[in-house]
Scaffold this motif. Structure first.
Motif, short mmCIF file in Angstrom:
data_model
loop_
_atom_site.label_atom_id
_atom_site.label_comp_id
_atom_site.label_asym_id
_atom_site.label_seq_id
_atom_site.Cartn_x
_atom_site.Cartn_y
_atom_site.Cartn_z
N LEU A 102 42.40 -21.08 16.13
CA LEU A 102 41.38 -21.10 15.04
C LEU A 102 40.24 -21.74 15.51
CD1 LEU A 102 40.19 -20.32 12.33
CD2 LEU A 102 41.15 -22.41 11.27
N GLU A 103 40.44 -22.86 16.07
CA GLU A 103 39.18 -23.89 16.53
C GLU A 103 38.54 -23.11 17.66
OE1 GLU A 103 36.35 -26.23 16.55
OE2 GLU A 103 37.86 -25.99 14.92
N ASN A 104 39.65 -22.67 18.69
CA ASN A 104 38.89 -21.84 19.70
C ASN A 104 38.18 -20.65 19.25
OD1 ASN A 104 40.09 -23.82 21.15
ND2 ASN A 104 41.87 -22.62 22.13
N ALA A 105 38.38 -19.80 18.44
CA ALA A 105 37.97 -18.73 17.91
C ALA A 105 36.42 -19.04 17.43
CB ALA A 105 38.91 -18.14 16.79
N ASN A 106 36.54 -20.26 16.75
CA ASN A 106 35.05 -20.57 16.25
C ASN A 106 34.00 -21.11 17.43
OD1 ASN A 106 35.64 -20.85 13.55
ND2 ASN A 106 36.57 -22.67 13.50
N GLN A 107 34.66 -21.64 18.37
CA GLN A 107 33.90 -21.83 19.55
C GLN A 107 33.36 -20.59 20.57
OE1 GLN A 107 32.83 -24.96 19.26
NE2 GLN A 107 34.24 -25.48 18.04
N VAL A 108 34.38 -19.76 20.52
CA VAL A 108 34.00 -18.73 21.18
C VAL A 108 32.80 -17.86 20.66
CG1 VAL A 108 34.77 -16.34 21.86
CG2 VAL A 108 36.36 -18.23 22.25
N ARG A 109 33.02 -17.68 19.23
CA ARG A 109 31.88 -17.38 18.34
C ARG A 109 30.51 -17.85 18.72
NH1 ARG A 109 32.34 -16.29 11.70
NH2 ARG A 109 30.42 -15.01 11.60
N ASP A 125 40.34 -10.87 17.55
CA ASP A 125 39.08 -10.89 17.47
C ASP A 125 38.69 -12.11 16.93
OD1 ASP A 125 36.42 -10.43 16.59
OD2 ASP A 125 36.63 -8.75 15.34
N PRO A 126 37.88 -12.72 17.84
CA PRO A 126 37.30 -14.22 17.70
C PRO A 126 36.40 -14.38 16.44
CG PRO A 126 36.18 -13.25 19.73
CD PRO A 126 37.09 -12.08 19.53
N ILE A 127 35.64 -13.42 16.34
CA ILE A 127 34.85 -13.59 15.08
C ILE A 127 35.69 -13.42 13.57
CG2 ILE A 127 32.96 -12.38 13.90
CD1 ILE A 127 31.93 -11.39 16.28
N ALA A 128 36.66 -12.31 13.69
CA ALA A 128 37.51 -12.29 12.56
C ALA A 128 38.43 -13.29 12.25
CB ALA A 128 38.40 -10.95 12.54
N PHE A 162 25.51 -16.91 24.96
CA PHE A 162 25.46 -16.15 26.20
C PHE A 162 25.46 -14.71 26.09
CE2 PHE A 162 27.07 -20.16 27.22
CZ PHE A 162 26.73 -20.69 28.28
N GLY A 163 25.55 -14.08 24.54
CA GLY A 163 25.53 -12.84 24.45
C GLY A 163 27.21 -12.26 24.56
N SER A 164 28.08 -12.82 25.23
CA SER A 164 29.57 -12.58 25.21
C SER A 164 30.27 -13.54 25.85
CB SER A 164 29.55 -11.23 25.83
OG SER A 164 29.43 -11.32 27.35
N PHE A 165 31.37 -13.60 25.24
CA PHE A 165 32.47 -14.67 26.12
C PHE A 165 32.59 -14.04 27.54
CE2 PHE A 165 36.92 -16.22 26.61
CZ PHE A 165 36.39 -17.67 26.88
N ASP A 166 32.67 -12.92 27.89
CA ASP A 166 32.74 -12.21 29.21
C ASP A 166 31.90 -13.00 30.11
OD1 ASP A 166 33.12 -10.52 31.27
OD2 ASP A 166 31.56 -9.52 30.70
N LYS A 167 30.51 -12.94 29.76
CA LYS A 167 29.45 -13.44 30.56
C LYS A 167 29.59 -14.94 30.77
CE LYS A 167 25.84 -10.17 29.25
NZ LYS A 167 24.29 -9.86 28.92
N TYR A 168 29.88 -15.71 29.76
CA TYR A 168 29.97 -16.85 29.83
C TYR A 168 31.20 -17.15 30.97
CZ TYR A 168 32.28 -21.74 28.84
OH TYR A 168 32.86 -22.86 28.75
N ILE A 169 32.46 -16.79 30.62
CA ILE A 169 33.50 -17.09 31.59
C ILE A 169 33.56 -16.65 32.85
CG2 ILE A 169 35.13 -15.26 30.99
CD1 ILE A 169 36.03 -18.86 30.86
#
Length: 312
Positions: A215-222, A183-186, A228-235
């Motif tokens: 950890l850093e990537n989770a911060n950026q995904v957040r 969970d990127p937010i957690a 974008f509303g979701s990482f799914d839409k972005y990627i």
């Protein structure tokens, strides 16, 4: 995910079949006329000898004048037009082409020996671990649209720099426990001290550098989720919300990175992501189904296409 690059044995073993320059031995070529289905194609005794040395079988009858080296193995131009084109070239090129074709045929049929009778990609063999075969049969190439699953595959692809897929998949449940189901937010709420604690480092077998990158990537995904509303839409925007359907027949054709992977990697780096080289990103694209790189002979190639159609 990209399988390790294979060095084609046919390419390693190429050698000239032409006589050395200055060879004074000359024989009068004897033309061998084939049956009606190969009309218009004639072979000299030397060409017959070359073909036989390279294991070429060509179902065609010969006249009584055929040399003994060809009589013991009836020839047929089975491999069709490619064989004819090869024979029109000089002996060396013919040998090279024939060896390459034989290697490609072996590559394409590499999955025939599975007990279920199904063909699979060349990087999967009957001796592969069950978790590896299951990953290929159930997940690899299937389009993923869940943020947690996408982040998990991105993190596991990054871990390939230190671990093999076999090690990663065998410890996958432990990874999920350590990284809170990815969970990127957690994860973004953890600190560097917690993420690099001895307990996590020992359990995950990853270096401090790799743990910090997660950890850093989770911060950026957040941040991307906020934008974008979701990482799914972005990627998935990078492929216009539709996976690339590759048409590779042989494993050697599958790249380790593409221009699209380089584009995604560049944008992720710009946003502060770590451990996201083009090679890592292309492995992520393959595992998350942004590209369907199953070989066309693999039973999963069509399955991944139909699953995406069902989602749409």
């Amino acid at each position: 995910m990209s399988a390790p690059q294979r060095v084609d044995s046919a390419d390693r073993e190429l050698r000239s079949v032409l006589c050395p320059a200055g060879n004074k031995l000359q024989r009068k070529p004897v033309k061998k006329h084939l049956s009606d289905d190969t009309k218009g194609v004639a072979f000299t005794a030397t060409q017959c000898s070359i073909l036989r040395r390279n294991g070429v079988s060509m179902n065609a009858s010969y006249s009584s004048e055929a040399s003994s080296s060809c009589e013991s193995s009836p020839l047929s131009i089975a491999s069709s037009s490619s064989g004819k084109r090869a024979l029109r070239r000089n002996g060396s090129n013919s040998s090279s082409s024939l060896r390459r074709n034989q290697a490609e045929e072996r590559d394409e049929k590499s999955g025939d020996c599975f007990s279920d009778g199904r063909r699979r990609c060349a990087w999967i063999t009957p001796k592969s671990d069950e978790c590896y075969i299951a990953f290929h049969d159930e997940e690899w190439g299937v389009p993923v649209h869940d943020d947690k699953k996408l982040f998990e595959l991105l993190s596991l692809s990054g871990a390939l720099a230190e671990l093999s897929w076999k090690d990663i998949l065998s410890k996958r449940q432990l990874f999920r426990e350590v990284f809170m189901d990815f969970d990127p937010i957690a994860i973004s709420e953890l600190t560097n001290k917690k993420i690099t604690s001895p307990e996590i480092a020992t359990t995950s077998l990853l270096s401090d550098q790799k743990l910090r990158s997660i950890l850093e990537n989770a911060n950026q995904v957040r941040k991307i989720i906020v934008e974008f509303g979701s990482f799914d839409k972005y990627i998935w925007n990078f492929v216009n919300q539709k996976p690339t359907q590759s048409q590779f027949r042989y494993q050697r054709q599958v790249p380790v990175k593409t221009s699209k992977a380089e584009l995604i990697s560049k944008d992720l780096v710009r946003r502060g992501f770590r451990s996201v080289s083009p090679t890592v990103i292309y492995s992520f694209m393959q595992s998350a189904g942004l590209t369907n790189d199953h070989l066309t002979s693999c039973f999963r190639h069509h399955h991944c296409i139909t699953k995406e159609e069902a989602c749409n």
